[in-house]
Design a protein around this motif. Structure first.
Motif, PDB file in Angstrom:
ATOM      1  N   THR A 184       1.121  -1.170   0.114  1.00 63.12           N
ATOM      2  CA  THR A 184      -0.192  -0.038  -0.246  1.00 63.12           C
ATOM      3  C   THR A 184       0.957   1.319   0.064  1.00 63.12           C
ATOM      4  O   THR A 184       0.637   2.134  -1.035  1.00 63.12           O
ATOM      5  N   ARG A 185       2.145   0.957   1.259  1.00 67.39           N
ATOM      6  CA  ARG A 185       2.734   2.022   0.958  1.00 67.39           C
ATOM      7  C   ARG A 185       3.196   2.661  -0.643  1.00 67.39           C
ATOM      8  O   ARG A 185       3.462   3.657  -0.664  1.00 67.39           O
ATOM      9  N   LEU A 186       3.861   1.554  -1.099  1.00 63.54           N
ATOM     10  CA  LEU A 186       4.570   1.558  -2.408  1.00 63.54           C
ATOM     11  C   LEU A 186       3.670   2.544  -3.848  1.00 63.54           C
ATOM     12  O   LEU A 186       3.921   3.286  -4.392  1.00 63.54           O
ATOM     13  N   ILE A 187       2.746   1.576  -3.873  1.00 66.04           N
ATOM     14  CA  ILE A 187       0.993   2.036  -4.155  1.00 66.04           C
ATOM     15  C   ILE A 187       1.216   4.081  -4.079  1.00 66.04           C
ATOM     16  O   ILE A 187       0.964   4.140  -4.957  1.00 66.04           O
ATOM     17  N   SER A 210      -7.113  -0.863   0.360  1.00 64.17           N
ATOM     18  CA  SER A 210      -6.465  -0.644   1.448  1.00 64.17           C
ATOM     19  C   SER A 210      -5.458   1.679   0.348  1.00 64.17           C
ATOM     20  O   SER A 210      -5.382   2.415   1.206  1.00 64.17           O
ATOM     21  N   SER A 211      -5.202   1.117  -0.870  1.00 63.25           N
ATOM     22  CA  SER A 211      -4.368   2.254  -0.943  1.00 63.25           C
ATOM     23  C   SER A 211      -5.370   3.296  -1.226  1.00 63.25           C
ATOM     24  O   SER A 211      -5.400   4.482  -1.415  1.00 63.25           O
ATOM     25  N   THR A 233      -3.190   4.432   8.908  1.00 58.82           N
ATOM     26  CA  THR A 233      -3.182   5.426   9.062  1.00 58.82           C
ATOM     27  C   THR A 233      -1.985   6.166   8.866  1.00 58.82           C
ATOM     28  O   THR A 233      -1.745   7.277   9.522  1.00 58.82           O
ATOM     29  N   GLU A 234      -1.267   5.004   9.459  1.00 62.69           N
ATOM     30  CA  GLU A 234       0.197   5.195  10.088  1.00 62.69           C
ATOM     31  C   GLU A 234       1.098   5.748   8.148  1.00 62.69           C
ATOM     32  O   GLU A 234       2.413   6.215   9.084  1.00 62.69           O
ATOM     33  N   LEU A 235       0.774   4.962   7.811  1.00 64.08           N
ATOM     34  CA  LEU A 235       1.384   6.056   6.127  1.00 64.08           C
ATOM     35  C   LEU A 235       0.580   7.451   6.394  1.00 64.08           C
ATOM     36  O   LEU A 235       1.892   7.929   5.731  1.00 64.08           O
ATOM     37  N   LEU A 236      -0.364   8.072   6.661  1.00 62.78           N
ATOM     38  CA  LEU A 236      -0.715   9.570   6.504  1.00 62.78           C
ATOM     39  C   LEU A 236       0.386  10.279   7.098  1.00 62.78           C
ATOM     40  O   LEU A 236       0.469  11.090   7.283  1.00 62.78           O
ATOM     41  N   ASP A 237       0.929   9.751   8.647  1.00 62.13           N
ATOM     42  CA  ASP A 237       1.897  10.415   9.504  1.00 62.13           C
ATOM     43  C   ASP A 237       3.104  10.292   8.828  1.00 62.13           C
ATOM     44  O   ASP A 237       3.650  11.034   9.467  1.00 62.13           O
ATOM     45  N   ASP A 238       3.426   9.664   8.319  1.00 64.59           N
ATOM     46  CA  ASP A 238       4.557   8.914   6.984  1.00 64.59           C
ATOM     47  C   ASP A 238       4.130  10.234   5.966  1.00 64.59           C
ATOM     48  O   ASP A 238       4.972  10.537   4.845  1.00 64.59           O
ATOM     49  N   GLY A 239       3.227  11.061   5.691  1.00 62.73           N
ATOM     50  CA  GLY A 239       3.171  11.668   5.055  1.00 62.73           C
ATOM     51  C   GLY A 239       2.475  11.364   3.530  1.00 62.73           C
ATOM     52  O   GLY A 239       2.311  11.266   1.957  1.00 62.73           O
TER      53      GLY A 239
END
Ligand SMILES: [Zn+2]
Length: 245
Positions: free
Chosen positions: A105-108, A150-151, A158-164
């Motif tokens: 999800t992070r990569l997409i 997820s993407s 939501t931790e991905l949001l914290d990483d911008g």
């Protein structure tokens, strides 16, 4: 089956092992690259279990991982793929875990591909001679659910949001190896590239030349669709927006 040929501007190809992409979808990726598409190749494990030599044991695995990553990078160079991401999950022991889904999800979300290309998470058996490798299914399942939901869903991971890392909606999902294929991509002009890219995986091929088999597979896929050589997919169209058609 789409009438006009589809070319994404950016695509992500996600597979379990070095060489999976070349055996399956590389003709399509090469065709997309030639149309100007940016392809990101994501390899979940580094294939470090890919040896049955009796003299080898666990100590050999880091070395084999390095070798196979180099082979994958050469294959991607051959196909014109500029970006390769290795996730270093353990070969032969892959699970469709939430951690893997989160990483994909992070990569997409980071690369924002218009199309994603995966194997079939439902494929258990192919013919009477091949049991699908569980890593293939695990990578495909994690990638499938990374694509949706997820993407594109802000409040998942939501931790991905914290990483911008902001949500992203993938428009098309190409699933290779489905028993219900509905789209045949013409790879007649790129099958040679597919074969030469596959040959970069020398550690897996040994003295075997895969050309005859790859041409037979592709001819079989294409024969009912007036194509000399094809790769077959089930295509999920998740959004019609911004398609170049
Ligand atoms: Zn594999």
């Amino acid at each position: 089956m789409s009438k006009k040929e589809y070319y994404p501007k950016r695509a992500m190809s996600i597979h379990a092992h070095p060489d999976d992409q070349e055996f399956t979808v590389a003709g399509t990726l090469a065709r997309w690259v030639q149309s100007g598409c940016d392809v990101i190749s994501v390899i979940v494990t580094s294939g470090e279990a890919g040896s049955n030599e009796p003299t080898r044991d666990a100590d050999f695995k880091p070395e084999l991982a390095k070798l196979r990553e180099a082979e994958q990078s050469s294959a991607n160079d051959e196909l014109g793929i500029r970006e390769t991401v290795f996730l270093h999950y353990p070969d032969g022991e892959l699970e469709p875990s939430l951690n893997l889904r989160r990483e994909l999800t992070r990569l997409i979300r980071k690369y924002r591909p218009e199309a994603v290309v995966i194997g079939d998470p439902q494929g258990l058996f192919y013919g009477n001679g091949y049991i699908n490798h569980p890593d293939h299914r695990a990578a495909a399942q994690a990638a499938l659910y990374a694509v949706f939901p997820s993407s594109e869903t802000r409040l998942i991971f939501t931790e991905l949001l914290d990483d911008g890392v902001e949500p992203h909606k993938v428009k098309r999902l190409y699933v290779h190896g489905s028993e219900k294929s509905d789209t045949w991509v013409n790879i007649s002009t790129t099958i040679s590239l597919k074969i030469s890219a596959l040959k970069k995986h020398a550690s897996q091929l040994g003295n075997w030349d895969p050309e005859k088999m790859i041409r037979e597979w592709a001819a079989e896929e294409g024969k009912e669709h007036c194509l000399k050589y094809a790769e077959a997919f089930k295509v999920m169209i998740l959004s019609e927006e911004e398609d170049r058609g």
